[in-house]
Write an enzyme that holds these catalytic residues in place. Structure first.
Site, short mmCIF file in Angstrom:
data_model
loop_
_atom_site.label_atom_id
_atom_site.label_comp_id
_atom_site.label_asym_id
_atom_site.label_seq_id
_atom_site.Cartn_x
_atom_site.Cartn_y
_atom_site.Cartn_z
N GLU A 1 4.82 7.13 2.42
CA GLU A 1 5.65 5.92 2.53
C GLU A 1 5.02 4.83 1.68
OE1 GLU A 1 5.49 3.47 5.94
OE2 GLU A 1 3.38 3.86 6.32
N ARG B 1 -7.75 7.53 4.97
CA ARG B 1 -7.75 7.71 6.42
C ARG B 1 -7.78 9.20 6.71
NH1 ARG B 1 -2.53 4.56 8.00
NH2 ARG B 1 -2.03 5.40 5.95
N GLU C 1 7.52 0.63 11.63
CA GLU C 1 6.20 0.61 11.01
C GLU C 1 5.13 0.63 12.10
OE1 GLU C 1 5.65 0.78 7.80
OE2 GLU C 1 7.79 0.73 7.41
N GLY C 2 3.94 1.01 11.69
CA GLY C 2 2.79 0.84 12.57
C GLY C 2 2.35 2.11 13.27
N LYS D 1 12.00 3.11 5.33
CA LYS D 1 12.06 4.54 4.98
C LYS D 1 13.41 4.91 4.39
CE LYS D 1 8.18 4.83 7.57
NZ LYS D 1 7.56 3.67 8.21
N LYS E 1 12.20 10.24 10.74
CA LYS E 1 11.64 8.89 10.80
C LYS E 1 12.70 7.81 11.04
CE LYS E 1 7.87 9.86 7.58
NZ LYS E 1 7.06 9.32 6.47
N ARG F 1 0.86 -1.19 0.00
CA ARG F 1 0.00 0.00 0.00
C ARG F 1 0.88 1.23 0.00
NH1 ARG F 1 -2.97 0.57 5.03
NH2 ARG F 1 -1.42 2.18 5.43
N ASN G 1 4.25 0.87 1.99
CA ASN G 1 4.19 -0.27 2.93
C ASN G 1 4.21 -1.58 2.16
OD1 ASN G 1 3.66 1.04 5.64
ND2 ASN G 1 2.08 1.97 4.37
N SER H 1 -3.03 -2.92 6.25
CA SER H 1 -4.34 -3.24 6.81
C SER H 1 -5.42 -2.34 6.25
CB SER H 1 -4.28 -3.15 8.34
OG SER H 1 -3.89 -1.85 8.70
P1 ADP Z 1 4.35 4.29 9.63
O1 ADP Z 1 5.10 3.27 8.84
O2 ADP Z 1 4.59 4.20 11.09
O3 ADP Z 1 2.90 4.34 9.26
P2 ADP Z 1 4.53 6.87 8.26
O4 ADP Z 1 5.69 7.32 7.46
O5 ADP Z 1 3.31 6.50 7.50
O6 ADP Z 1 5.02 5.69 9.21
O7 ADP Z 1 4.16 8.00 9.29
C1 ADP Z 1 3.05 7.88 10.16
C2 ADP Z 1 2.11 9.06 9.99
O8 ADP Z 1 2.82 10.27 10.19
C3 ADP Z 1 1.49 9.19 8.61
O9 ADP Z 1 0.33 8.39 8.48
C4 ADP Z 1 1.18 10.69 8.56
O10 ADP Z 1 -0.01 10.99 9.26
C5 ADP Z 1 2.34 11.28 9.32
N1 ADP Z 1 3.41 11.63 8.37
C6 ADP Z 1 4.47 10.88 8.02
N2 ADP Z 1 5.23 11.51 7.11
C7 ADP Z 1 4.64 12.69 6.86
C8 ADP Z 1 4.96 13.80 6.00
N3 ADP Z 1 6.03 13.82 5.25
N4 ADP Z 1 4.10 14.85 6.02
C9 ADP Z 1 3.00 14.86 6.80
N5 ADP Z 1 2.67 13.86 7.64
C10 ADP Z 1 3.47 12.77 7.67
MG MG Z 2 4.35 2.07 7.28
MG MG Z 3 2.11 4.88 7.44
#
Ligand code: ADP
Ligand code: MG
Ligand code: MG
Length: 489
Positions: free
Chosen positions: A156, A465, A385-386, A323, A381, A134, A158, A163
């Site tokens: 990102e 979401r 994950e999660g 990442k 970051k 995803r 995944n 899920s």
């Molecule tokens: P994970 O793998 O833990 O889901 P993410 O990279 O998706 O990690 O980061 C988790 C959440 O943080 C995202 O769903 C988003 O809400 C916020 N986020 C992450 N990166 C960004 C970004 N570059 N700009 C704005 N919000 C972000």
């Molecule tokens: Mg993720």
């Molecule tokens: Mg995410």
């Protein structure tokens, strides 16, 4: 843009809420309630909740406006991302360079990479791999740009345990039902503006393709689950559709159960749990450090990884989803290593936002210095994950000051994407809450490669979401966000 949520009065909202709750409960748009405080997930909580307590999955009451051009683009490029993941997973040298540098500062990545090396060395029993990915995006508007011109920027990609495929399809169904029965959203919406997501079926269909490729009629698909999973109903729909549409049975096992009851056929390395042969090991666990509380869970993962079962994903695909790989790909010339067609490179690159290393390269040191001066528009970051792992704003500067130059390697920096804010009403645990919200689009990809050629490379539907603007993170399971659907505008 029509502001759907703020035009309705309390009585109309109440009607929507009652209809939404009944729809959710009767269609399995549900989750287990959070455990009572001080309860151990794996014992008394499970016993109590398995007796039938469920609550509505957190959802938005209204579909959220999303620019149609950006949506179509995200869907269009998904097969490119599916292919990219596979191509990177086959490049030992590329993975080695990244994973060796991470391994010195990140024990979890090290364990995964060691497993990757061990299985390579032993000889890969199963050349096929299944991807259920995803790719997540937030839309970006340049100043003065019209909403319809907004562009997707990738948050990102995944590659493990994605899920909400099922609950996403059901939330779209919910919104179409509410619109049809109440007409409250707008009298101008026609049904093509509320596209359905087939993710409730596409993931099952991907598993079925891999199962068929494995080629045993008696084997079963194994979903590797977390003990005490609250989001079990999202997973159950995959099991039910796999059986109903494809006549394939799915069993649920934890990593510890695989370790306790699993074995490999000495000749073929076929994976057996008890006397049950496993065709596909589909992970809805194994992505977080907390999924491996003891060596036993690692033993379970290792057994499955070494086996003839088709992995969804392989540990290689999992590593490609870090990442750090995302950041390296954004550097000049790197994407071009894997994608030869300039047009395709341009399409993928257009979905990247600014990504920066925190290593000892000149770029890494420059990014470090710049973030110490101003980190307001950045997110930092780790390779996790999660949800709930990232660092924002001023906290970035504090972290950067406390980490050694080597420890900084475990992180990347990324530009914050700031999407337009809309209004919605969120329905959590039966309660309504008006909120200013932002959304994140996820596009599912289904990919099967037999080791020689691509067998499937498809879109697998989508997810929206939505979360309150005040929250940095967007996890539904983590309690920040709700499941939503797109209203194409
Ligand atoms: P994970 O793998 O833990 O889901 P993410 O990279 O998706 O990690 O980061 C988790 C959440 O943080 C995202 O769903 C988003 O809400 C916020 N986020 C992450 N990166 C960004 C970004 N570059 N700009 C704005 N919000 C972000
Ligand atoms: Mg993720
Ligand atoms: Mg995410």
């Amino acid at each position: 843009m029509a502001n759907l949520a703020s035009t309705l009065n309390e009585e109309q909202l109440q009607i929507l809420k009652d209809a939404a709750l009944d729809f959710a409960l009767s269609h399995g748009l549900v989750v287990r309630p959070p455990p009572p405080a001080h309860t151990n997930h794996t014992d008394s909580y499970d016993a109590a909740t398995l007796q039938g307590g469920v609550i509505n999955a957190p959802v938005a009451l209204f579909p959220t406006p999303f620019p149609v051009k950006a949506f179509n683009n995200a869907v269009k490029i998904q097969p490119l991302y599916n292919q990219l993941v596979h191509d990177i997973s086959q490049d030992d040298a590329f993975l080695k360079e990244i994973m060796e540098s991470l391994s010195t500062v990140d024990d979890f990545v090290k364990r995964l990479y060691d497993l990757y090396l061990e299985v390579k060395k032993e000889g890969i029993a199963q050349s096929a791999s299944l991807g259920v990915h995803r790719s997540d995006y937030i839309i970006h508007l340049n100043s003065g740009q019209d909403f319809s011109e907004a562009e997707i920027k990738q948050v990102e990609l995944n590659t493990i345990s994605v899920s909400f495929g099922s609950l996403s399809s059901l939330t779209g169904d919910l919104h179409r039902y509410l619109q049809a029965t109440t007409g409250y959203f707008s009298d101008k919406i026609d049904s093509s503006a509320l596209p359905s997501s087939d993710s409730i079926e596409s993931i099952a269909s991907g598993l079925a393709s891999a199962h068929k490729h494995y080629g045993s009629k008696t084997a079963k698909v194994m979903m590797v689950v977390q003990p005490g999973e609250r989001n079990a109903f999202d997973q159950r729909w995959i099991e039910y559709n796999l059986l109903k549409k494809h006549r394939v049975v799915l069993i649920r096992k934890t990593l510890a159960e695989i370790a306790d009851h699993g074995r490999l056929d000495p000749k073929t390395k076929a994976l057996y749990i008890g006397d049950q042969e496993v065709s596909v090991a589909y992970y809805r666990s194994a992505y977080a450090t907390t999924d491996y509380p003891t060596e036993k869970e690692w033993e379970g993962r290792r057994l499955a990884e070494r086996s003839l079962a088709i992995k969804c994903p392989t540990v290689a695909y999992q590593l490609v989803g870090t990442k750090k790989v995302q950041q390296v790909l954004a550097a000049p010339g790197q994407l071009e290593r894997f994608v030869k067609d300039p047009e395709t490179v341009a399409q993928l690159r257009a979905s990247f936002t600014g990504l920066y290393p925190l290593d000892s390269s000149p770029e890494g040191l420059a990014a470090y210095e710049a973030a110490l001066m101003n980190s307001d528009e950045l997110v930092m970051k780790p390779q996790r994950e999660g949800g709930g792992n990232n660092i924002y704003g001023k906290d970035i500067q504090e972290s950067l000051r406390t980490l050694t130059a080597e420890q900084r390697n475990a992180y990347i920096l990324m530009d914050i994407i700031r999407p337009p804010i809309t209004k919605n009403v969120l329905l959590r645990k039966g309660q309504l809450q008006r909120a200013d919200v932002v959304s994140e689009l996820g596009v599912y990809g289904i990919y099967l490669h037999d080791g020689y050629k691509v067998i499937r490379n498809d879109n697998g539907g989508h997810l929206l979401r939505t979360k309150g603007v005040e929250s940095n993170e967007g996890g539904v399971a983590a309690g920040f966000a709700v499941i939503d659907s797109v209203l194409l505008v």
